[in-house]
Design a protein around this motif. Structure first.
Motif, PDB file in Angstrom:
ATOM      1  N   ARG A 179       0.839  -1.194   0.000  1.00  0.00           N
ATOM      2  CA  ARG A 179       0.000   0.000   0.000  1.00  0.00           C
ATOM      3  C   ARG A 179       0.877   1.248   0.000  1.00  0.00           C
ATOM      4  O   ARG A 179       1.848   1.342   0.756  1.00  0.00           O
ATOM      5  CB  ARG A 179      -0.889  -0.020   1.241  1.00  0.00           C
ATOM      6  N   ILE A 180       0.540   2.182  -0.878  1.00  0.00           N
ATOM      7  CA  ILE A 180       1.242   3.470  -0.901  1.00  0.00           C
ATOM      8  C   ILE A 180       0.201   4.561  -0.717  1.00  0.00           C
ATOM      9  O   ILE A 180      -0.757   4.643  -1.477  1.00  0.00           O
ATOM     10  CB  ILE A 180       1.988   3.702  -2.219  1.00  0.00           C
ATOM     11  N   ARG A 181       0.394   5.336   0.317  1.00  0.00           N
ATOM     12  CA  ARG A 181      -0.480   6.486   0.516  1.00  0.00           C
ATOM     13  C   ARG A 181       0.403   7.650   0.936  1.00  0.00           C
ATOM     14  O   ARG A 181       1.087   7.578   1.958  1.00  0.00           O
ATOM     15  CB  ARG A 181      -1.517   6.203   1.587  1.00  0.00           C
ATOM     16  N   GLY A 182       0.357   8.712   0.142  1.00  0.00           N
ATOM     17  CA  GLY A 182       1.243   9.827   0.414  1.00  0.00           C
ATOM     18  C   GLY A 182       2.682   9.375   0.283  1.00  0.00           C
ATOM     19  O   GLY A 182       3.073   8.766  -0.717  1.00  0.00           O
ATOM     20  N   SER A 183       3.463   9.602   1.316  1.00  0.00           N
ATOM     21  CA  SER A 183       4.853   9.178   1.296  1.00  0.00           C
ATOM     22  C   SER A 183       5.056   7.852   2.014  1.00  0.00           C
ATOM     23  O   SER A 183       6.184   7.404   2.188  1.00  0.00           O
ATOM     24  CB  SER A 183       5.721  10.244   1.977  1.00  0.00           C
TER      25      SER A 183
END
Lengths: 612, 234
Positions: A179-183
């Motif tokens: 999962r990638i959210r923001g940084s």
């Protein structure tokens, strides 16, 4: 005889020459040595269950060897069939790496441990007599890694569901949800059940997020699926706001599409489109999507909804775009506002324009360009003209269409360093001109006939004023100058007696009694902030009870005052001091207010019609 | 080559007519003692270096046969001069073997000597004669050095390394010869003497061979000689 001797000598010589060089003895110093090895047997165990292992890429195998003798040295060979060389290890860490160099097929792999025999024979001493222990198994090589799983993302069951296709092979080890959210990059979940091909993201409440599914197989192989981006900018928005009585507004917004993930909402209000603003409401109930609110008046508000996730990550919220709302009606922002006596139009000056709008429909009528720093206007008693003065110029426009009637040079009325600073109208349609005569605020009051273009009367002793209004009998004047409203008397000797300085800018002649003035006090008085006083004697006739309030605006025709309450709430109140009742309330506002014919106007570009 | 020349010389001599009893051909063999200190040092050094392999000296430059061929002519009543050829050899060996293989280090030294002799008749009675002889010859020595390791049943278990070293030296060999007349022409001889070798530097492909102290190593054929020869006078 001689011949026999000669041949004898010849033969003897030949035999001697052939056999005469020294030849060492055959003794090779043979020793009897026990050929039996003294090495203790080794047990080789492999950390795999089967003798056949599936291999799809670089793979690590665990091994364990028991029976080492500390005094001996061993070497370990990892021999794979077909390989060009076999790694030789002298320190055993329990792990071997195998990288297939074929696309597919069966490869025999052997762990071989060798050590010297220990017999002390010549071969042993030369290191050519080894004892070998080995164990083999079969590697089934295939290069086909798990098919890349594509993440499918959609809202479901109040949360955000990520799903993918099942991997059906026997060598399944785990799924990993990236999962990638923001940084933030993280492994959101590791799933070891091959049938479990979904994941609910309990943190997502809106915005953008990316997912990738990694399928791992045993012994180190894996494949990473492509990243799927899910972008939901349709965060809760202000759906509507509606008056619900008592001046309150009900703000409602759409609930989140991920209610299971929502911890709560914060509602902020800003007075600018891009600002975050101040917190006006907060809730930890995901289903709580409305609240009653006492709106501000006078400014355009911007509502920003922050939706918070139950999971504490960074960021753990998403916020909506600012939604503009206006409690009232948007009008053009202005510096000053004027109303025609008939109550049909209002005129506003904003920068270098003078604009006219209808009062009822707020329809645009006309606009004309004016000097930017012109600050004094007056509408004639008949409502046909609107006048303005700037420096030594008198302007007149037709109130119907703001066509310029004339621009007149009044410099003949002025000496050096004198300016016309204010204009008003008298009952006989003459213009009141405030002629500033020095820098300290002294002025002469001129009664100017705009038709004949002459000054009929001149009074000395006035104060330079931008707004002037005469009483019905023409003897008194309410003027605003230097931030004060004053009541002055025009003496017969053509002088102006400056009366009591009113502390409020809300001072009006009583339209119902020409002998009285009505003053809205701009400091809180628990006994009421509306004073009715005799013009002549300045005696208090009556104090109209009102809530303790600073009067900010007043409409003496309707008997309304508007101002800030002195109850610590900072709220404003609109109050009918004639009928002694509250008309409306609203939150604090910071703009200048003007009351006229039931409409409350704000310089920031809002008006609201108060209940009659 | 030398063997061939010797055989040719003897064949020629055997065809010559016998007259005046002035010529003498002598063939014989003998036992020589050979000092060979430096070759022994080479062997010692190798044994020490390979101490862990159990090598033992089984041969150490023992006395060994030498072979001579001489031709002389009496130039005066009691003095004869002639030419001499002598072949001498010896060697050493260190070895170890067991069921798994064999390890050997060998040196074979041989010298071809060519020189002159002087014989002085000292005494005779009846058929017994005594003469004093001196032989001076130049020797060409070849020393073959060999290391051999064989591990049975192992593909990489064979190691065989040889080197051929050379030296040249001058030797002088005085001795006494006792002769017994067997027939008018044949005599049996017993000679006792001592060879003094002035030593020759051992070279390997032209480079002198030195020990760890930097000293040049040399062959030394010095030692007693005991010979048994047969002469033919004519």
């Amino acid at each position: 005889m001689k011949t026999r001797c000669n041949w004898f000598i010849l033969c003897l010589t030949s035999v001697v020459m052939t056999c005469c060089i020294f030849v060492p003895d055959d003794d090779d110093n043979f020793k009897v040595v026990n050929p039996n090895s003294t090495v203790a047997p080794l047990q080789i165990d492999l950390a795999i269950a089967d003798d056949t292992v599936d291999v799809s890429g670089p793979t690590y195998f665990g091994y364990d060897i028991k029976g080492f003798e500390p005094s001996r040295s061993y070497i370990l060979l990892f021999i794979t069939e077909g390989a060009s060389g076999a790694p030789v290890l002298t320190e055993f860490n329990g792990e071997l790496q195998y990288t297939p160099d074929i696309d597919s097929g069966y490869v025999k792999a052997t762990i071989r441990v060798m050590t010297r025999s220990g017999t002390q024979s010549l071969a042993d001493r030369l290191g050519l007599e080894q004892i070998v222990f080995e164990r083999s198994w079969t590697l089934k090589v295939f290069t086909r890694l798990p098919k890349e799983a594509r993440a499918i993302v959609r809202p479901e069951q109040g949360s955000l569901k990520v799903s993918w296709d099942k991997y059906n092979k026997k060598n399944f080890k785990a799924y990993k949800v990236i999962r990638i959210r923001g940084s933030n990059y993280s492994v959101a979940k590791t799933i070891t059940d091959p049938d479990s091909t979904f994941y609910f993201d309990r943190a997502f409440v809106g915005g953008e997020v990316q997912y990738s599914i990694v399928t791992e197989v045993i012994y180190g192989g894996f494949s990473s699926g492509p990243f799927t981006t899910f972008d939901d900018q349709e965060t809760p928005e202000l759906v509507k706001y509606e008056p619900v009585g008592n001046g309150k507004l009900k703000l409602s917004w759409s609930s989140s599409r991920y209610p299971l993930n929502v911890r709560g909402y914060d509602i902020l209000e800003s007075n600018s489109p891009n600002g975050s603003g101040d917190l006006i409401y907060s809730t930890n109930e995901p289903n709580d999507t409305s609240f009653l609110y006492l709106p501000r008046f006078g400014q355009v508000g911007y509502i920003n909804i922050y939706t918070y996730s139950k999971v504490n990550e960074d960021p753990n919220y998403v916020h909506s775009k600012n939604v503009e709302y206006v409690h009232g009606e948007k009008i053009e922002p202005y510096e000053s506002i004027y109303f025609d006596p008939a109550g049909n139009k209002y005129f506003i000056k904003n920068k270098n324009y003078l604009s006219a709008y209808t009062i009822d429909q707020n329809l645009f009528v006309a606009k004309t360009e004016v000097p930017e720093f012109m600050s004094s206007f007056a509408i004639s008693r008949d409502g046909d003209e609107i006048f303005g003065v700037f420096e030594d110029q008198l302007y007149s426009w037709n109130t119907a269409n703001l066509q310029t009637n004339y621009q007149r040079d009044l410099s003949s009325l002025l000496l050096a360093n004198q300016y016309i600073v204010g204009v008003g109208t008298s009952k006989d349609s003459k213009l009141l001109l405030s002629k500033s005569i020095d820098w300290s605020g002294h002025a002469n009051l001129l009664f100017y006939d705009p038709v004949l273009q002459v000054v009929k009367d001149e009074y000395t002793g006035a104060l330079a004023s931008t707004v002037m209004e005469l009483s019905a009998n023409g003897d008194y004047m309410i003027s605003q100058s230097l931030g004060y409203t004053r009541m002055s008397k025009l003496e017969d000797n053509k002088t102006v007696t400056n009366g009591v300085t009113a502390t409020s800018q809300n001072t009006f002649f009583n339209p119902y009694d020409e002998t009285q003035i009505i003053i809205g006090i701009d400091y809180p008085n628990p006994e009421g902030s509306v004073y009715i006083q005799e013009i002549e004697t300045w005696q208090l006739v009556e104090r109209k009870p009102t809530p303790a309030m600073d009067v900010a605006a007043m409409d003496v025709q309707s008997g309304y005052v508007v101002g800030g309450l002195d109850d610590g709430t900072g709220n404003y109140i609109a109050y009918d001091y004639i009928n002694q009742k509250e008309i409306a309330r609203f939150a604090a506002c910071w703009s200048r207010l003007t009351f006229n014919k039931g409409y409350l106007y704000s310089t920031d570009g809002v008006r609201i019609k108060l209940p009659q | 080559m030398k063997h061939a020349l010797t055989i040719v010389f003897l064949v020629i001599i055997s065809g010559c007519s016998l007259a005046q009893d002035r010529f003498k051909l002598t063939l014989g063999t003998g036992l020589g003692q050979y000092k060979m200190d430096d070759p022994k040092e080479i062997q010692d050094t190798q044994e020490n270096y390979l101490e862990g392999y159990g090598l033992k000296r089984v041969e150490n430059f023992p006395m060994y046969l030498y072979y001579s061929g001489e031709a002389s002519v009496r130039i005066q009543k009691i003095i004869s001069v002639g030419l001499i050829y002598r072949l001498q050899s010896t060697g050493c060996k260190s070895a170890y073997s067991d069921y798994s293989g064999v390890f050997k280090i060998e040196q074979i030294v041989k010298a071809n000597n060519v020189g002159v002799l002087a014989d002085v008749h000292l005494w005779n009675k009846n058929k017994f004669f005594l003469s004093g002889q001196t032989r001076i010859y130049y020797g060409w020595t070849v020393l073959k050095y060999k290391e051999y390791v064989e591990i049975y049943d192992v593909d990489s278990g064979l190691y065989n390394s040889t080197a051929e070293l050379k030296s040249e030296s001058v030797m002088i060999n005085p001795d006494l010869t006792f002769s017994y007349e067997l027939t008018k022409h044949f005599f049996a001889n017993l000679s006792v003497g001592y060879c003094i070798d002035f030593k020759g530097d051992i070279t390997n492909r032209g480079q002198t061979v030195r020990n760890f102290e930097g000293e040049v190593l040399q062959t030394d054929w010095s030692g007693f000689r005991l010979g048994l020869l047969v002469s033919y006078k004519f």
